[in-house]
Design a protein around this motif. Structure first.
Motif, short mmCIF file in Angstrom:
data_model
loop_
_atom_site.label_atom_id
_atom_site.label_comp_id
_atom_site.label_asym_id
_atom_site.label_seq_id
_atom_site.Cartn_x
_atom_site.Cartn_y
_atom_site.Cartn_z
N LEU A 116 12.92 -41.80 -18.02
CA LEU A 116 11.47 -41.59 -17.93
C LEU A 116 11.10 -40.84 -16.66
CD1 LEU A 116 9.75 -44.87 -19.16
CD2 LEU A 116 9.93 -42.68 -20.33
N SER A 117 11.70 -41.24 -15.52
CA SER A 117 11.29 -40.65 -14.24
C SER A 117 11.69 -39.19 -14.14
CB SER A 117 11.89 -41.45 -13.08
OG SER A 117 11.45 -42.78 -13.15
N ILE A 118 12.92 -38.88 -14.56
CA ILE A 118 13.37 -37.50 -14.41
C ILE A 118 12.51 -36.58 -15.30
CG2 ILE A 118 15.20 -37.27 -16.19
CD1 ILE A 118 15.80 -36.53 -12.52
N ALA A 119 12.08 -37.09 -16.45
CA ALA A 119 11.21 -36.30 -17.34
C ALA A 119 9.85 -36.08 -16.67
CB ALA A 119 11.04 -37.02 -18.68
N ARG A 120 9.29 -37.12 -16.08
CA ARG A 120 7.98 -37.00 -15.42
C ARG A 120 8.05 -36.07 -14.21
NH1 ARG A 120 2.54 -39.53 -15.38
NH2 ARG A 120 1.87 -39.39 -13.22
N TYR A 121 9.11 -36.18 -13.40
CA TYR A 121 9.24 -35.32 -12.22
C TYR A 121 9.31 -33.85 -12.64
CZ TYR A 121 10.65 -39.65 -9.76
OH TYR A 121 10.71 -40.90 -9.22
#
Lengths: 231, 112
Positions: A116-121
């Motif tokens: 989730l985080s790598i996609a949002r970043y």
């Protein structure tokens, strides 16, 4: 009173569908622990200290089978090796974190928090990186702990003839299927599975099947990749 | 099966596995700047770890539940596992996979 950063709340919200996915898995981890003769406190210890579901479940099964301790710990390391990839991939985003935030973020790093985080970043450069990550990862942590405790409490009351120990391989099955995403990965899975069965049927002691199968399976994946198995 | 290890030994396993897992998770977060990137070969190898490891955890309890190869319709775990695999393939949801697998096992055990 300071308000919660909106990026933190976004993280919690984005993780919500995944909470439903990890809750049954956590229940199984709790049930499995008490079924293999461990205490509720051990179940909580696994979930809070190790905090990596697949490796917890594998260790619990191996402890139940009285496998040598080096195999139990070695298997946990093998199962969690994929996290090296997440660590390397997300490290540039964590570069400016304070030492304590780096420690917390590392402890909370899971497949779901990473994804989730790598996609949002990648989508939004303005995100407060720690706030968002913490919203995703810490909320997953809380759900995981409650699910484990619920499973451990429930597990003591389950009748053995219902065969709830079968839920553990079913969880691994649910993790295996999406991991077979291309020809090389499928070769790696098929080889790993066949080798594991061969090792078990051959009666090789010390529960070496998982580690041997992991090594041979990864080599099979690399071989298919280099012989031009398209992705 | 239940473990013969004493509670203190189990705590030792928990702490050691926890420390090693933390080291794996923190490795590049801490080393970044010193080691720049994973070599591509290592990256592909790590890509195949989940498939190989999860298959090694799935196959033996389904195909050889008692330690001997048992590939027949009489092996209720294998039949339930195949149905659960289909559920996993079509839904990719853990809870559906568990429900189908356990439901099939109970059906074969208590109804058939």
């Amino acid at each position: 009173m300071p308000t919660l950063p909106s990026d933190f709340l976004d993280g919690v919200r984005d993780a919500a569908p995944l909470h439903l996915g990890i809750a049954p898995f956590g229940l199984v981890a709790g049930v499995a622990a008490v079924e293999q003769g461990l205490s509720i406190f051990h179940a909580i210890g696994f979930s809070s200290v190790v905090f990596a579901g697949a490796s917890q479940l594998a260790m619990i099964e191996l402890l139940g089978a009285d496998a040598p301790l080096a195999i139990v710990v070695g298997t946990a390391v093998v199962v969690n090796l994929r996290m090296l990839m997440y660590s390397a991939s997300i490290a540039p985003h964590f570069r400016d974190f304070a030492a304590r935030s780096k420690a917390v973020s590392s402890y909370l790093l899971t497949d779901q928090a990473y994804a989730l985080s790598i996609a949002r970043y990648g989508r939004d450069g303005e995100t407060d990186r720690f706030a968002y990550y913490f919203g995703v990862a810490a909320s997953l942590w809380v759900v995981w702990q409650f699910a484990t405790i619920a499973g451990a409490l429930l597990g003591t009351g389950l009748p053995p003839e219902w065969g709830f120990e079968f839920a553990a391989p079913l969880v691994f099955l649910a993790l295996l299927v999406p991991a077979l995403k291309n020809r090389a990965a499928a070769a790696s899975g098929l080889t790993g599975g066949v080798v594991a069965v061969a090792v078990v049927v051959a009666g090789v002691p010390f529960h070496l099947d998982i580690i041997v199968a992991a090594v041979v399976g990864v080599l099979a994946g690399l071989a298919v990749e280099s012989f031009g198995g398209e992705l | 099966m239940t473990t013969s290890y004493d509670p203190i030994t189990v705590w030792g396993v928990i702490v050691l596995a926890g420390a090693l897992t933390f080291a794996i998770r923190g490795s590049f977060v801490y080393l970044f700047g010193r080691i720049d990137e994973l070599p591509p070969r290592a990256k592909s190898a790590l890509n195949y770890v989940p498939a190989a490891v999860f298959a090694a955890l799935v196959f033996p309890p389904l195909v050889a539940p008692a330690g001997d190869l048992s590939v027949s319709l009489g092996n209720e775990r294998l039949v339930a596992g195949v149905l659960a695999a289909l559920a996993a393939w079509y839904t990719e949801r853990v809870i559906v996979t568990i429900a189908v697998g356990m439901g099939a096992l109970w059906f074969l055990r208590f109804v058939v």
